[in-house]
Design an enzyme around this catalytic site. Structure first.
Site, PDB file in Angstrom:
ATOM      1  CD  GLN A 194      -7.181  -4.469   4.097  1.00 54.08           C
ATOM      2  OE1 GLN A 194      -8.129  -5.118   4.556  1.00 54.08           O
ATOM      3  NE2 GLN A 194      -7.332  -3.225   3.658  1.00 54.08           N
ATOM      4  CE  LYS A 217      -7.479  -0.225   6.189  1.00 55.88           C
ATOM      5  NZ  LYS A 217      -8.220   0.383   5.090  1.00 55.88           N
ATOM      6  CB  CYS A 246      -3.916   3.461  -1.512  1.00 53.04           C
ATOM      7  SG  CYS A 246      -5.152   4.707  -1.237  1.00 53.04           S
ATOM      8  CG  ASP A 265       0.290  -2.574   6.125  1.00 52.89           C
ATOM      9  OD1 ASP A 265      -0.704  -2.722   6.874  1.00 52.89           O
ATOM     10  OD2 ASP A 265       0.245  -1.898   5.078  1.00 52.89           O
ATOM     11  CG  HIS A 304      -1.879   1.021   1.404  1.00 50.77           C
ATOM     12  ND1 HIS A 304      -1.591   2.269   1.875  1.00 50.77           N
ATOM     13  CD2 HIS A 304      -3.207   1.012   1.146  1.00 50.77           C
ATOM     14  CE1 HIS A 304      -2.700   2.990   1.906  1.00 50.77           C
ATOM     15  NE2 HIS A 304      -3.695   2.255   1.459  1.00 50.77           N
TER      16      HIS A 304
HETATM   17  N1  C6P Z   1      -6.429   0.564   2.690  1.00 48.47           N
HETATM   18  C1  C6P Z   1      -8.214   0.252   1.110  1.00 48.47           C
HETATM   19  O1  C6P Z   1      -9.306   0.553   0.602  1.00 48.47           O
HETATM   20  P1  C6P Z   1      -5.165   3.836   6.980  1.00 48.47           P
HETATM   21  O2  C6P Z   1      -5.678   4.667   5.859  1.00 48.47           O
HETATM   22  O3  C6P Z   1      -3.980   4.491   7.650  1.00 48.47           O
HETATM   23  O4  C6P Z   1      -6.211   3.388   7.929  1.00 48.47           O
HETATM   24  O5  C6P Z   1      -4.633   2.482   6.316  1.00 48.47           O
HETATM   25  C2  C6P Z   1      -3.693   2.514   5.291  1.00 48.47           C
HETATM   26  C3  C6P Z   1      -3.474   1.130   4.771  1.00 48.47           C
HETATM   27  C4  C6P Z   1      -2.252   0.526   4.956  1.00 48.47           C
HETATM   28  N2  C6P Z   1      -2.021  -0.726   4.566  1.00 48.47           N
HETATM   29  C5  C6P Z   1      -2.976  -1.461   3.979  1.00 48.47           C
HETATM   30  C6  C6P Z   1      -2.687  -2.871   3.601  1.00 48.47           C
HETATM   31  C7  C6P Z   1      -4.238  -0.913   3.746  1.00 48.47           C
HETATM   32  O6  C6P Z   1      -5.164  -1.663   3.157  1.00 48.47           O
HETATM   33  C8  C6P Z   1      -4.486   0.421   4.138  1.00 48.47           C
HETATM   34  C9  C6P Z   1      -5.798   1.063   3.836  1.00 48.47           C
HETATM   35  C10 C6P Z   1      -7.751   1.022   2.322  1.00 48.47           C
HETATM   36  O7  C6P Z   1      -7.526  -0.651   0.665  1.00 48.47           O
HETATM   37  C11 C6P Z   1      -7.846   2.494   2.117  1.00 48.47           C
HETATM   38  S1  C6P Z   1      -6.719   3.085   0.895  1.00 48.47           S
END
Ligand code: C6P
Length: 417
Positions: free
Chosen positions: A212, A235, A374, A209, A132
């Site tokens: 997910q 999430k 992203c 990370d 990401h």
């Molecule tokens: N992905 C998606 O629709 P934040 O925005 O800080 O809560 O998370 C960022 C982020 C980092 N790593 C992974 C693997 C992610 O999936 C995400 C967030 C969302 O896929 C929003 S772009």
């Protein structure tokens, strides 16, 4: 080979759980809402909404500051949330949980606090082509300031990391390996234990990370022996603006703070200041208290459901979805087969732009995400600008998948004219 699926068993409990999420009773026009955008953000159950509402109605005050009843109660709730999160992750101590606004902030914290203190020209930071943007850009910014080398584990067209050259990618210059546990585009579950062991063998630290993975499967930080774990509250049934960084205690102790301000200090003099103990050293200013309380409630909620059950439900459902989507004309799924993926599926449909697909699905009550999610390097690798993505959670049912598939068939018919 598809796994054994028992659609009735998958659906019964999820159908019951749906009723705990007020928003899932909504209709979109005259259609029942089918929410399949959980990788972007999940919905929130009554238990979380109630905890946040109670906080503001009964306990609202600043934390770690007042010697009055409300402040002490607010502090107790805030710290209880830390304990609940530590329990979910099997962290040795709640002092190893730093509250942040989410995965992005947690990764930036590691880059700016640990990275600035430990990286120098000649060092290597290894990430993957599957990241990401939040696990690419902070390292690019820091690389441009410090001058270390940023390297990538390549991504195969099968949606798996190509680790054939790992011995040269992870070497004595590698100081940090930072990688996505579960891809938010491909659904790939990466071999975390193996990569962590390979990094530790050369003395490198590992940042995982977990955006997910933490919401969807058991993640045990001690069993993984991971150095840093970043994740987002929103999430995993918690509120937006919530999240945390788990880190090994000795790393938190040794790292300088990133942001300065109230609460992160022990003493401030005109000439210099001394830092508070961990984790407070990394929580400058008034924190997002209600959000932390909501995240604590979410962690309790997920623990009570059982991360094993959530994972089993999603794996069965994604198997069903994989099979059903495969029957849609012109639909191509990105990433590995159902046995190697989590509960999200990105796809393209011949001749239909993902944004058009999403707009047509919306008319049928189905919410999916369309775009690059992203993760532009993944889409570059596959030679496509964008994809559509259906991402599941434990409250989704086979009926939801059926509604998605009939929406897609409707879209294919429209574009066939
Ligand atoms: N992905 C998606 O629709 P934040 O925005 O800080 O809560 O998370 C960022 C982020 C980092 N790593 C992974 C693997 C992610 O999936 C995400 C967030 C969302 O896929 C929003 S772009």
């Amino acid at each position: 080979m598809l796994m054994e699926i028992n659609p009735a068993a998958v659906t019964d409990r999820a159908e019951e759980l749906k009723r705990e999420f007020p928003i899932l009773a909504r209709r979109i026009g005259d259609k029942r809402l089918v929410y399949l955008d959980n990788a972007a953000t999940s919905q929130k159950p009554e238990a979380v909404l109630q905890a946040m509402d109670d906080y503001y109605r009964l306990y609202n005050a600043n934390v770690h500051r007042g010697v009055h009843t409300l402040s002490e109660e607010a502090t107790a709730l805030y710290e209880q949330a830390r304990v609940r999160i530590a329990r979910l992750l099997h962290a040795p101590s709640e002092k190893q949980i730093v509250f942040t606004r989410g995965t992005t902030e947690s990764i930036n914290l590691v880059a700016n606090a640990w990275g600035r203190a430990n990286l120098k020209p000649g060092d290597e930071v290894l990430i993957t082509e599957m990241e990401h943007h939040s696990n690419i850009v902070p390292w690019q910014i820091l690389r441009d300031q410090i001058g270390f080398t940023l390297r990538y584990i390549p991504l195969g067209l099968d949606g798996l990391l190509d680790v054939s050259d790992l011995d040269s990618l992870i070497n004595e210059r590698t100081k940090l390996v930072s990688f996505i546990h579960v891809s938010n585009v491909l659904g790939t579950i990466n071999p975390a234990a193996e990569l962590i062991a390979a990094a530790h063998a050369v003395g490198a630290k590992v940042l995982l990370d977990g955006a997910q993975s933490v919401p969807h499967m058991p993640v045990d930080v001690q069993a993984l022996d991971v150095d840093f774990l970043a994740f987002s509250g929103h999430k995993m049934c918690g509120p937006t603006g919530s999240g945390a960084l788990y880190a090994k205690r000795e790393l938190l102790e040794a790292m300088p703070p990133w942001m300065g301000g109230g609460d992160m200090i022990r003493e401030v003099k005109m000439s210099a200041s001394k830092w508070n103990a961990v984790p407070y050293k990394f929580e400058a200013g008034t924190p997002s208290i209600a959000e932390a309380v909501g995240l604590g409630a979410a962690a309790e909620y997920l623990s009570a459901l059982g991360m094993d059950w959530i994972n089993a439900h999603e794996r069965a459902l994604v198997g069903y979805a994989y099979e059903r989507l495969g029957q849609v004309e012109g639909l191509r799924i990105l990433g590995p087969g159902p046995d190697q993926r989590s509960g999200l599926i990105s796809f393209t449909v011949d001749e239909i732009h993902p944004h058009d697909l999403s707009a047509i699905l919306d008319q049928t009550g189905v919410a999916v995400r369309a775009g690059h999610h992203c993760a532009q390097p993944i889409h570059d690798r596959f030679g496509i600008p964008a994809s559509a993505r259906a991402s599941l959670y434990f409250y989704n049912t086979t009926e939801d998948i059926d509604q998605l598939v009939s929406g897609l068939e409707h879209a294919v018919q429209i574009f066939a004219w």
